[in-house]
Design a protein around this motif. Structure first.
Motif, PDB file in Angstrom:
ATOM      1  N   LYS A  84       0.825  -1.212   0.000  1.00 41.00           N
ATOM      2  CA  LYS A  84       0.000   0.000   0.000  1.00 41.00           C
ATOM      3  C   LYS A  84       0.857   1.258   0.000  1.00 41.00           C
ATOM      4  CE  LYS A  84      -3.886   2.065   2.532  1.00 41.00           C
ATOM      5  NZ  LYS A  84      -4.786   1.900   3.705  1.00 41.00           N
ATOM      6  N   TYR A  85       1.962   1.230   0.738  1.00 37.57           N
ATOM      7  CA  TYR A  85       2.836   2.404   0.797  1.00 37.57           C
ATOM      8  C   TYR A  85       3.348   2.777  -0.592  1.00 37.57           C
ATOM      9  CZ  TYR A  85       7.077   5.124   1.220  1.00 37.57           C
ATOM     10  OH  TYR A  85       8.041   6.093   1.036  1.00 37.57           O
ATOM     11  N   ALA A  86       3.887   1.786  -1.310  1.00 33.72           N
ATOM     12  CA  ALA A  86       4.444   2.058  -2.636  1.00 33.72           C
ATOM     13  C   ALA A  86       3.359   2.522  -3.601  1.00 33.72           C
ATOM     14  CB  ALA A  86       5.140   0.813  -3.180  1.00 33.72           C
ATOM     15  N   TYR A  87       2.170   1.953  -3.462  1.00 35.66           N
ATOM     16  CA  TYR A  87       1.081   2.338  -4.361  1.00 35.66           C
ATOM     17  C   TYR A  87       0.676   3.790  -4.133  1.00 35.66           C
ATOM     18  CZ  TYR A  87      -3.077   1.880  -7.228  1.00 35.66           C
ATOM     19  OH  TYR A  87      -4.008   2.049  -8.217  1.00 35.66           O
ATOM     20  N   VAL A  88       0.548   4.179  -2.864  1.00 36.28           N
ATOM     21  CA  VAL A  88       0.182   5.560  -2.545  1.00 36.28           C
ATOM     22  C   VAL A  88       1.268   6.520  -3.021  1.00 36.28           C
ATOM     23  CG1 VAL A  88      -0.194   7.189  -0.651  1.00 36.28           C
ATOM     24  CG2 VAL A  88      -1.317   4.961  -0.612  1.00 36.28           C
ATOM     25  N   ARG A  89       2.526   6.151  -2.797  1.00 37.34           N
ATOM     26  CA  ARG A  89       3.634   7.011  -3.230  1.00 37.34           C
ATOM     27  C   ARG A  89       3.612   7.230  -4.740  1.00 37.34           C
ATOM     28  NH1 ARG A  89       8.895   3.906  -2.845  1.00 37.34           N
ATOM     29  NH2 ARG A  89       7.914   2.992  -4.691  1.00 37.34           N
ATOM     30  N   ASP A  90       3.523   6.137  -5.493  1.00 33.49           N
ATOM     31  CA  ASP A  90       3.565   6.256  -6.950  1.00 33.49           C
ATOM     32  C   ASP A  90       2.347   7.006  -7.481  1.00 33.49           C
ATOM     33  OD1 ASP A  90       5.905   4.845  -6.799  1.00 33.49           O
ATOM     34  OD2 ASP A  90       5.051   2.944  -7.478  1.00 33.49           O
ATOM     35  N   ALA A  91       1.190   6.749  -6.874  1.00 33.78           N
ATOM     36  CA  ALA A  91      -0.018   7.456  -7.299  1.00 33.78           C
ATOM     37  C   ALA A  91       0.089   8.943  -6.993  1.00 33.78           C
ATOM     38  CB  ALA A  91      -1.244   6.860  -6.607  1.00 33.78           C
ATOM     39  N   TYR A  92       0.657   9.263  -5.833  1.00 30.20           N
ATOM     40  CA  TYR A  92       0.822  10.671  -5.460  1.00 30.20           C
ATOM     41  C   TYR A  92       1.702  11.403  -6.470  1.00 30.20           C
ATOM     42  CZ  TYR A  92       2.309  14.863  -3.044  1.00 30.20           C
ATOM     43  OH  TYR A  92       2.587  16.177  -2.744  1.00 30.20           O
ATOM     44  N   LEU A  93       2.870  10.834  -6.757  1.00 34.81           N
ATOM     45  CA  LEU A  93       3.809  11.499  -7.658  1.00 34.81           C
ATOM     46  C   LEU A  93       3.221  11.645  -9.060  1.00 34.81           C
ATOM     47  CD1 LEU A  93       7.108   9.736  -6.518  1.00 34.81           C
ATOM     48  CD2 LEU A  93       6.380  12.078  -5.991  1.00 34.81           C
ATOM     49  N   GLN A  94       2.521  10.620  -9.521  1.00 29.81           N
ATOM     50  CA  GLN A  94       1.930  10.681 -10.857  1.00 29.81           C
ATOM     51  C   GLN A  94       0.799  11.701 -10.910  1.00 29.81           C
ATOM     52  OE1 GLN A  94       0.162   7.034 -12.222  1.00 29.81           O
ATOM     53  NE2 GLN A  94       0.255   7.629 -14.374  1.00 29.81           N
ATOM     54  N   ARG A  95      -0.022  11.711  -9.880  1.00 29.51           N
ATOM     55  CA  ARG A  95      -1.153  12.639  -9.851  1.00 29.51           C
ATOM     56  C   ARG A  95      -0.686  14.090  -9.776  1.00 29.51           C
ATOM     57  NH1 ARG A  95      -6.074  14.109 -11.452  1.00 29.51           N
ATOM     58  NH2 ARG A  95      -7.271  15.186  -9.854  1.00 29.51           N
ATOM     59  N   ARG A  96       0.308  14.358  -8.937  1.00 27.66           N
ATOM     60  CA  ARG A  96       0.802  15.729  -8.822  1.00 27.66           C
ATOM     61  C   ARG A  96       1.394  16.210 -10.148  1.00 27.66           C
ATOM     62  NH1 ARG A  96      -1.007  19.183  -5.581  1.00 27.66           N
ATOM     63  NH2 ARG A  96       0.982  20.305  -5.458  1.00 27.66           N
ATOM     64  N   ARG A  97       2.110  15.330 -10.819  1.00 27.90           N
ATOM     65  CA  ARG A  97       2.679  15.692 -12.117  1.00 27.90           C
ATOM     66  C   ARG A  97       1.570  15.996 -13.119  1.00 27.90           C
ATOM     67  NH1 ARG A  97       4.960  12.628 -16.618  1.00 27.90           N
ATOM     68  NH2 ARG A  97       6.620  13.847 -17.593  1.00 27.90           N
ATOM     69  N   SER A  98       0.514  15.191 -13.092  1.00 21.94           N
ATOM     70  CA  SER A  98      -0.612  15.422 -13.986  1.00 21.94           C
ATOM     71  C   SER A  98      -1.265  16.773 -13.705  1.00 21.94           C
ATOM     72  CB  SER A  98      -1.638  14.297 -13.825  1.00 21.94           C
ATOM     73  OG  SER A  98      -2.789  14.534 -14.611  1.00 21.94           O
ATOM     74  N   LEU A  99      -1.399  17.133 -12.435  1.00 19.50           N
ATOM     75  CA  LEU A  99      -2.023  18.408 -12.085  1.00 19.50           C
ATOM     76  C   LEU A  99      -1.191  19.587 -12.581  1.00 19.50           C
ATOM     77  CD1 LEU A  99      -3.249  17.655  -8.442  1.00 19.50           C
ATOM     78  CD2 LEU A  99      -4.678  18.025 -10.462  1.00 19.50           C
ATOM     79  N   ILE A 100       0.123  19.481 -12.472  1.00 22.57           N
ATOM     80  CA  ILE A 100       0.990  20.569 -12.926  1.00 22.57           C
ATOM     81  C   ILE A 100       0.798  20.822 -14.416  1.00 22.57           C
ATOM     82  CG2 ILE A 100       3.408  21.224 -13.325  1.00 22.57           C
ATOM     83  CD1 ILE A 100       4.044  19.734 -10.684  1.00 22.57           C
ATOM     84  N   TYR A 101       0.632  19.750 -15.171  1.00 25.90           N
ATOM     85  CA  TYR A 101       0.454  19.867 -16.620  1.00 25.90           C
ATOM     86  C   TYR A 101      -1.020  19.917 -17.025  1.00 25.90           C
ATOM     87  CZ  TYR A 101       5.429  18.903 -17.388  1.00 25.90           C
ATOM     88  OH  TYR A 101       6.801  18.969 -17.409  1.00 25.90           O
TER      89      TYR A 101
END
Length: 280
Positions: free
Chosen positions: A212-229
């Protein structure tokens, strides 16, 4: 009444100092370049999960049982209206004046016709609600992620988003209320209402992955990048700068529904977790 700035400024200074410390620690810890503080982060992640299980989730469930749905919607709309002004400022700082004008229009309409923001009339007339914060603004300016950090209670952030969170807190109008009891009540209500609105996502998140930790981390980083763009990140380096502040129109990277639920839960839906109530 608007007055003393003692609390917002002191809280912001602590967050900025913490972000600086995290950047220093990131230079001498861990072997995973995406998560140099992984050992520490996993420990804090487990702590946060425990706090949520024994305190935050039961509190949110009690709130959901006590407050009817129309009341919860009105409360969420009220705080959304408070946040729209700062969202507009960030859109302006990102070079998106049209979106900023929409945000200002939302505040004007919902504060008047929406009775202080309790009703989201602006969305009904076609003014779209945006999702911006100062961490995204810095990302659009080309500031890289920095270290990934899991903070106690606050949850996951990058070093950049931690700095942005400090600025977001400083700009929060609630923090400038002189009446401490009212200010704390608003902080607490906003926090509990947000957690209650995310109760339906719990099962999906728990079943999302064995780690769960790795999933939340990867989802967080991907989502934040998507929001920036603005939902259309270019393929390639996850921490690439945005050349000249111009968004790429490369194909959007997929973000599955469960990833979105994860990010909605850990970020309160906007990438900025709501601050806990201050003590008098």
């Amino acid at each position: 009444m608007i007055g003393s700035t003692t609390h917002p400024k002191s809280g912001t200074c602590r967050i900025l100092a913490a972000a600086g410390l995290a950047l220093v620690l990131a230079g001498c810890a861990g072997s995973n370049p995406k998560d140099p503080l992984e050992g520490y982060n996993r420990a804090i992640f487990s702590f946060n999960e425990g706090v949520d299980k024994v305190a935050l989730k039961p509190l949110a469930q009690g709130y959901e049982a006590a407050v009817p749905l129309p009341g919860r919607v009105g409360i969420a709309n009220f705080f959304g209206n408070v946040g729209d002004l700062w969202i507009g400022v960030n859109n302006l700082l990102q070079g998106k004046p049209t979106n900023a004008a929409v945000d200002l229009g939302r505040v004007l309409i919902n504060s008047t016709a929406g009775i202080g923001g309790l009703f989201d009339i602006a969305s009904e007339v076609g003014l779209e609600k945006h999702e911006e914060d100062f961490g995204q603004t810095m990302g659009r300016w080309g500031v890289g992620n920095g270290a990934y950090i899991v903070w106690p209670i606050i949850g996951p952030r990058t070093a950049r988003d931690t700095l942005g969170f400090g600025v977001d807190m400083f700009a929060d109008p609630v923090g400038y209320l002189d009446r401490v009891r009212l200010r704390n009540s608003l902080y607490g209500t906003r926090f509990v209402d947000t957690r209650a609105s995310l109760l339906p996502t719990d099962k999906a998140i728990d079943e999302a992955s064995l780690d769960k930790y790795a999933y939340v981390r990867d989802a967080y980083l991907q989502r934040r990048r998507s929001l920036i763009y603005d939902g259309r990140p270019p393929r390639g380096d996850d921490d690439a700068a945005i050349p000249g502040g111009v968004l790429s129109r490369a194909p959007m990277e997929p973000i599955d529904a469960v990833s979105h639920l994860v990010l909605t839960r850990v970020n309160g839906g906007s990438g900025s977790l709501l601050p806990m109530a201050e003590r008098q």
